[in-house]
Design an enzyme around this catalytic site. Structure first.
Site: not given
Length: 686
Positions: A457, A537, A620, A655
């Site tokens: 991430y 994301s 989303d 999302h």
């Protein structure tokens, strides 16, 4: 591979002297409003679905993920009065149900079953909180995965839903004031056609009194002179203070105001100004408020602010230590401090004066959460999980420190059949970066390389810690290795670690991830041609960027709901908040940095790329699907080799939060079988 036809437009922007082609800008349009975009989505979805459903590993992964999700699981209990509220999923329900018990040992009573709300299971129970005495329950409804919420209220005794209904709530705290009303935050109603794409400004804190229409709600706090500010409200357990925390973006830099709810006029008192540091409310007793803050303490400390004189007086209670202070809670007459060391949790119990500390064992490598409570409570609840252990819920007697199980899942595998290691590898600039590696015990003992899934991430001060995932466990049970890299930009080591991976330092995140892949191969964990990467994301941006930078290193790449156009991310919904981590596309210095790594703008023609499966969802409204649509169209058009470059577009999903279990299973099976196909992971016989 012959992909569905995609029209190329002729949009070209000139930005700071550079011509930037954007041939697929038309794909930014809302799929619900634009027929051409809807038709493109239908063609791509049909094409991708045909490919994925034909993969030989898919049936095995679908069955395995379903079986790994088929266990009873509970959420953390919340006590109000003598009632205990908690969520429960019997296994394969699309949405968890909400239960209440009258007393700790009372019989469970079903309060809310969101599985009855929509035939497709895509309407979810989101946040919820009981009133102080447990008479009412305030809850939010999430439809189709959108960030928008609708608030409702339930009478706990009768089970009746009240007429009260609040709309256009997003990114809101929920806080009761007594038993008659509550605080919440919302935005103005969006203009027609802008519901899922328009930027959000002018968030306001309102007070709603039960039995009145939303139109009569009282404005409690707003900043019309600063429409970009965000505001969220909390109320201390004694009901004395409403604490308003304001932010500008995603960065943990807050201003704090407190409102004395016992005063005749609710007037905000300034507690913290300047948007320079993190301030996380722990609790309030009388005139005193406790906060966890990184002011003068990058790894955070606990402080007390006394408002008795009207001018805030700060006193340090627990100084910064070697580990990251993640959160704290006041339970009974003691403080529970939840720390993180090398991305693993441990807890400490101290008195309200910060002294007489005692360590609290949590059971090895894993993640603890919870420890909520209030002054005077005899107990607290917490959850503990790891890669090989689904969350177990425990009740702790605050005086004795003894823990007893409240809910422990029963699984069809032995956690000891899996090995969890934490390793440290060296990134490009010499920085040591931690990484967890999970394998079956027999696979680890054999010492031979296997197809490996690397996840990352690296952003927004978010720490990736050990936790159970049915999808990742299915990969490991199939014989693959799973690696989780704790990249810079995250919150694993406090403020400096975050700063080292954002804005002008963002390339460090990509270097860390690339170095993790190189390490896995050099150490004989991953096979030479069997490394897959995945992230969602900001992690989808990560996967897109490193695929452009090192396409030779990876066999398969799966960017999920990613931020792929770094030159226009701030133009949609919540995108304007992300400038804290990414910078401003309309500022030349930031533009030059963003231009260098933007996934959509840096696809290298004439280079063989790994197999790529882009995933997004039509509802989303956090990272709008146009990011993934444009990126997928670009990689399908580019001459980057013969491996498949596909996009999977979920319907009635957003999302990620609120996604029904059946959609989770389908998506997991598609992603895992795609990565298995291109890394050479041979699943066991069915």
């Amino acid at each position: 591979m012959s992909y569905p036809e995609t029209r190329r437009g002729d949009v070209v922007d000139t930005l700071f002297g550079e011509r930037i082609a954007d041939p697929y800008r038309w794909l930014e349009n809302d799929v619900r409003e634009d027929k051409e975009v809807a038709d493109w989505v239908a063609r791509e979805s049909g094409f991708t679905d045909s490919y994925l459903k034909a993969l030989p590993q898919r049936a095995w992964f679908e069955d395995k993920v379903r079986s790994l999700l088929d266990f009873e699981r509970f959420g953390l209990p919340e006590k109000a009065g003598q009632r205990y509220f908690y969520t429960r999923n019997t296994g394969l329900l699309n949405q968890a149900q909400l239960y209440v018990r009258e007393g700790l040992d009372g019989a469970p009573r079903l309060l809310i079953d969101p599985n009855t709300w929509a035939s497709d299971g895509a309407t979810a129970l989101s946040d919820w909180t009981p009133s102080k005495e447990g008479s009412f329950l305030l809850y939010s409804v999430q439809d189709g995965g959108s960030d928008w919420r609708t608030l409702r209220v339930l009478d706990v005794t009768s089970g009746a839903v009240l007429a009260d209904e609040i709309h256009w709530v997003k990114f809101s705290g929920l806080a009761w004031i007594g038993e008659k009303g509550f605080l919440y935050s919302r935005y103005p109603a969006p203009e027609e056609g802008e519901t899922f794409q328009g930027r959000n400004y002018n968030q306001t804190v309102f007070y709603h009194k039960l039995g009145t229409p939303q139109s009569e709600d009282l404005v409690v706090y707003r900043t019309p002179e600063h429409p970009e500010y965000n505001h969220s409200a909390q109320v201390t357990q004694d009901g004395r203070w409403a604490v308003i925390t304001s932010s500008i973006g995603t960065d943990a830099r807050y201003e704090v105001h407190a409102i004395d709810l016992t005063a005749k006029t609710w007037k905000p008192l300034s507690v913290v100004t300047g948007f320079t540091d993190a301030w996380e409310l722990v609790e309030g007793v009388g005139s005193k408020l406790w906060f966890v803050t990184n002011k003068d303490a990058p790894r955070k400390r606990l402080v007390q602010v006394d408002l008795a004189s009207g001018a805030p007086k700060l006193r340090e209670v627990v100084p910064q230590g070697e580990d990251i202070l993640e959160r704290a809670g006041i339970v009974g007459n003691q403080l529970i401090l939840n720390y993180m060391r090398d991305a693993t949790s441990h807890a400490v119990i101290v008195g309200l004066d910060g002294k007489k500390a005692r360590e609290f064992a949590l059971g090895g490598i894993g993640t603890a959460s919870g420890f909520h409570g209030k002054p005077g409570d005899p107990e607290t609840f917490y959850s503990f999980t790891s890669f090989n252990r689904p969350p177990s819920i425990y009740r702790m007697d605050i005086e004795t420190g003894q823990s007893t199980p409240f809910a422990e899942p029963k699984m069809d595998f032995d956690p000891d059949d899996f090995v969890i290691e934490q390793r440290f590898y060296t990134s490009k600039d010499g920085t040591k970066v931690p990484m967890f590696v999970v394998r079956r015990a027999d696979v680890a003992a054999a010492g031979k390389p296997v197809p490996t899934l690397l996840y990352g991430y690296g952003g927004f001060d978010i720490a990736l810690t050990p936790g159970f995932s049915a999808s990742r466990m299915a990969w490991v049970q199939a014989g693959g290795a799973y690696a989780l890299a704790n990249l810079r930009g995250g919150g694993e080591y406090g403020r400096e670690w975050h700063d080292a991976g954002r804005r002008e330092n963002k390339q460090n995140v990509f270097d860390d991830f690339i170095a993790a892949g190189e390490y896995l191969k050099a150490q004989g964990i991953a096979t030479k041609d069997g490394l897959a990467i995945n992230g969602g994301s900001n992690g989808g941006l990560l996967v897109g960027a490193v695929t452009n930078q090192r396409p030779d290193l990876f066999a398969a790449a799966v960017p999920q709901v990613g931020v792929m156009d770094m030159l226009r991310f701030d133009r949609f919904t919540a995108g304007r908040y992300w400038v804290d981590d990414y910078g401003y596309p309309d500022k030349e210095a930031d533009f030059k940095i963003l231009r260098r790594y933007s996934p959509y703008h840096n696809i290298h023609e004439g280079t063989d790329y790994p197999a790529i499966l882009v995933t997004t969802a039509d509802t989303d409204d956090r990272v709008v699907p146009g990011h993934s649509f444009k990126y997928a169209a670009a990689i399908q058009h580019a001459a980057i080799g013969g491996k498949p470059h596909l996009i999977r577009i979920e319907t009635r999903a957003g999302h990620g939060s609120g996604k029904p279990t059946d959609k989770v299973i389908e998506e997991s099976a598609d992603i895992l079988s795609f990565m298995a196909q291109w890394t050479g992971l041979a699943v066991p016989p069915s």
